[in-house]
Design a protein around this motif. Structure first.
Motif, short mmCIF file in Angstrom:
data_model
loop_
_atom_site.label_atom_id
_atom_site.label_comp_id
_atom_site.label_asym_id
_atom_site.label_seq_id
_atom_site.Cartn_x
_atom_site.Cartn_y
_atom_site.Cartn_z
N VAL B 3 6.51 -9.67 1.70
CA VAL B 3 6.03 -8.66 0.76
C VAL B 3 6.27 -9.11 -0.68
O VAL B 3 5.57 -8.71 -1.60
CB VAL B 3 6.74 -7.31 1.04
N LYS B 28 8.61 -8.28 5.16
CA LYS B 28 8.23 -6.89 5.37
C LYS B 28 9.28 -6.16 6.21
O LYS B 28 9.75 -6.67 7.22
CB LYS B 28 6.88 -6.83 6.09
N ALA B 63 3.64 -7.20 -2.98
CA ALA B 63 2.75 -6.32 -2.21
C ALA B 63 1.34 -6.91 -2.14
O ALA B 63 0.36 -6.19 -2.06
CB ALA B 63 2.71 -4.92 -2.84
N ASN B 77 1.36 0.06 -5.98
CA ASN B 77 1.71 -0.18 -4.58
C ASN B 77 3.21 -0.33 -4.32
O ASN B 77 3.62 -0.74 -3.24
CB ASN B 77 0.97 -1.43 -4.07
N ILE B 78 4.00 -0.03 -5.34
CA ILE B 78 5.45 -0.07 -5.15
C ILE B 78 6.03 1.30 -5.48
O ILE B 78 5.37 2.13 -6.10
CB ILE B 78 6.12 -1.14 -6.05
N PRO B 153 4.46 3.42 -0.42
CA PRO B 153 4.38 2.07 -0.97
C PRO B 153 4.81 1.05 0.10
O PRO B 153 5.51 1.41 1.04
CB PRO B 153 5.39 2.10 -2.11
N GLN B 154 4.38 -0.20 -0.07
CA GLN B 154 4.84 -1.23 0.87
C GLN B 154 6.30 -1.56 0.63
O GLN B 154 7.02 -1.98 1.52
CB GLN B 154 4.03 -2.51 0.66
#
Lengths: 314, 243
Positions: B3, B28, B63, B77-78, B153-154
């Motif tokens: 990630v 991840k 990400a 995305n965070i 979020p990832q």
């Protein structure tokens, strides 16, 4: 020398008699009474909102109690506030030095406010200040967290106070700098300075002469770290396995376990007192055969102050 | 799958090198501890990874997005939470949720469904219209963390989330971290509590802008012949790495 100022002072540096502080309908400090003998390193631990910072403000005369009386060096915190402010050092929880002044300028400023000079009390801050001297011209705002705390401690000490109040002095400070900071506090005791310090770190609390556990404005327990730990009367097991998260939940399902919480590389579990000697074997058996844990290790262990804090909080 | 992928990342301020050529990956679902002494460069590195500051040199993907050219996509995305900034004290519980959900572009129906789920899970239904200020610290933190991962979020960045927090509240917080990681969210966390370093799958140790060591807590302890992460920290941070 700093020590000579402290002759003829009462034996107890702090005397608190039935002190309460109300904010509207919130009781921040609730009918609190305690004494701290001169030269003691006295720790206060407790959750956020326990009343620790309010207590510091009351003792440093920055706030009036709603009820009760408090004395520092025999001086009344309301009536004799001017005298108290001259003789105590206070390091508030929030960094409150002048960010745009240099290290040396900050120290000179605090010295001059108290009508003294860096040279006059250099002996007292020497150990701490020598670590800062290479950065004497750096702006306080540009110092790292550990350095800021050392400078704040120097500024609180520069007028050779008889009592030092430190409100969570090491929050945000890395482990090595924290240890150095506490080595400094320990050395300050040679100057017979009484130190009242609050902390969220139990390894620091363990280094105090006595520790008060505060919650809802009261002291739940006040004793030496040794005695607090001795009073921990439950069997304590340290347990680890490959899947620690699953392990935590599984241990909590066991009916002979009172509580289970994370503790670094192990989980700690307290056991019901009724349980027989074979608890460890029984736990081992269930966790392996029923819950299929691998690489399981279970040992009986001695509690620390952190275990005591958790037990008291529940 | 990674990630975070960082290669030879550098950040200079004038002639001071805050981050000096660091390279590492975060997998991840991993809990990754980002440790180091005050002033070692952790915050500077973290700001670059969050798309808040441009590197001087080097490469990085967070990400799936490039830290040079796609900083805005990274931010979306965070998740991010710190001790200093997490929630607005003078907004109610539900307004804080709405505000952050709005910022992250969560649509209205999803927002309504998820906020109800969240309040039920945290047992905060009765407090939904209370000002955040009036919540106990432990609840505030749980809410702050839940809001930081509200938009799924990832990866979530946690900057000293437990600084100055008492032992019991810290543990409750870490159980939430465990649970989020269990659901596949990657956790990137800084802390000064060395027992918390033990809860990480892997930790890196930063010294003077460089990553001096990176491994699982068990491997680090065995490599430095130390009994605790606290000892490992002392050995590495004080530069006694000739072992």
């Amino acid at each position: 020398m700093a020590e000579s100022n402290f002759n003829n002072l009462p034996h107890d540096a702090i005397v608190v008699e039935g002190v309460s502080k109300q904010f509207g309908n919130i009781t921040a400090v609730d009918n609190l009474s305690f004494t701290v003998p001169r030269g003691e390193l006295f720790g206060i631990i407790g959750p956020d909102g326990a009343g620790k910072t309010t207590l510091f403000r009351l003792l440093t005369s920055l706030m009036h109690p709603t009820e009760g009386n408090a004395y520092v060096d025999g001086l009344h915190t309301v009536r004799d506030y001017k005298l108290i402010r001259q003789r105590v050092g206070y390091m508030p929880g929030k960094f409150s030095l002048y960010q745009d002044m240099s290290v040396r300028e900050n120290l000179e400023f605090f010295a001059s406010v108290f009508g003294t000079t860096i040279e006059e009390n250099y002996e007292l801050i020497k150990d701490i200040y020598c670590r800062l001297e290479p950065f004497a011209d750096r702006k306080a705002g540009k110092l790292s967290g550990g350095m800021k705390q050392k400078l704040a401690l120097c500024c609180a000490l520069i007028h050779a106070p008889s009592v030092l109040f430190l409100d969570e002095p090491t929050t945000g400070v890395d482990p090595s700098s924290r240890r150095e900071f506490w080595d400094m506090l320990t050395r300050l005791r040679e100057h017979n300075i009484t130190i009242i310090v609050s902390t969220a770190y139990m390894d620091e609390a363990s280094r105090c002469d006595r520790v008060a556990m505060m919650n809802n404005g009261r002291f739940i327990s006040t004793d030496t770290p040794f005695n607090i730990i001795r009073k921990f009367d439950k069997t304590l097991l340290a347990i680890r396995a490959d899947n620690m998260f699953q392990l935590l939940n599984d241990i909590r399902r066991l009916d002979f376990v009172d509580s289970c919480y994370t503790f670094g590389e192990y989980h700690h579990a307290t056991i019901n007192q009724q349980t027989d000697e074979n608890t460890k074997e029984k736990m081992e058996q269930i966790l392996t055969s029923q819950y299929h844990h691998t690489n399981l290790h279970i040992n009986e262990c001695t509690p620390t102050l952190e275990d005591c804090f958790i037990l008291y909080s529940r | 799958m990674n990630v975070i992928e960082v290669r030879n990342l550098v950040k200079k301020f004038g002639d001071f090198t805050a981050v000096n050529n660091i390279s590492f990956d975060v997998r991840k679902g991993e809990i990754f501890g980002f440790l180091g002494a005050n002033g070692a460069g952790k915050t500077t590195a973290m700001r670059m990874l969050c798309g808040l500051s441009t590197p001087t040199a080097g490469e990085g993907r967070v990400a799936g997005y490039d830290i040079w050219t796609e900083a805005e996509l990274i931010k979306r995305n965070i998740g991010y939470m710190s001790q200093r900034f997490s929630l607005y004290n003078d907004l109610s519980v539900i307004d804080n949720i709405k505000f952050f959900a709005g910022i992250y572009g969560v649509d209205k129906t999803t927002m309504q469904r998820r906020s109800n789920e969240l309040l039920t899970r945290l047992n905060l239904e009765k407090e939904r219209n209370l000002m955040v200020e009036s919540l106990p610290q432990g609840w505030k933190q749980k809410l702050a963390f839940s809001i930081a991962i509200f938009h799924n979020p990832q990866i979530v960045f946690l900057d000293e989330p437990t600084g100055g927090v008492d032992p019991e509240t810290r543990r409750q917080f870490w159980e939430m971290i465990y649970e989020a990681a269990n659901q596949g969210i990657t956790i990137f966390v800084t802390t000064h509590y060395m027992d918390e370093a033990e809860y990480c799958n892997r930790v890196s140790m930063m010294v003077d802008g460089r990553i001096e060591a990176l491994d699982s807590p068990a491997m680090l302890k065995s490599r430095y012949n130390a009994s605790s992460m606290s000892d490992v920290f002392d050995i590495i941070a004080r530069g006694e790495t000739n072992l």
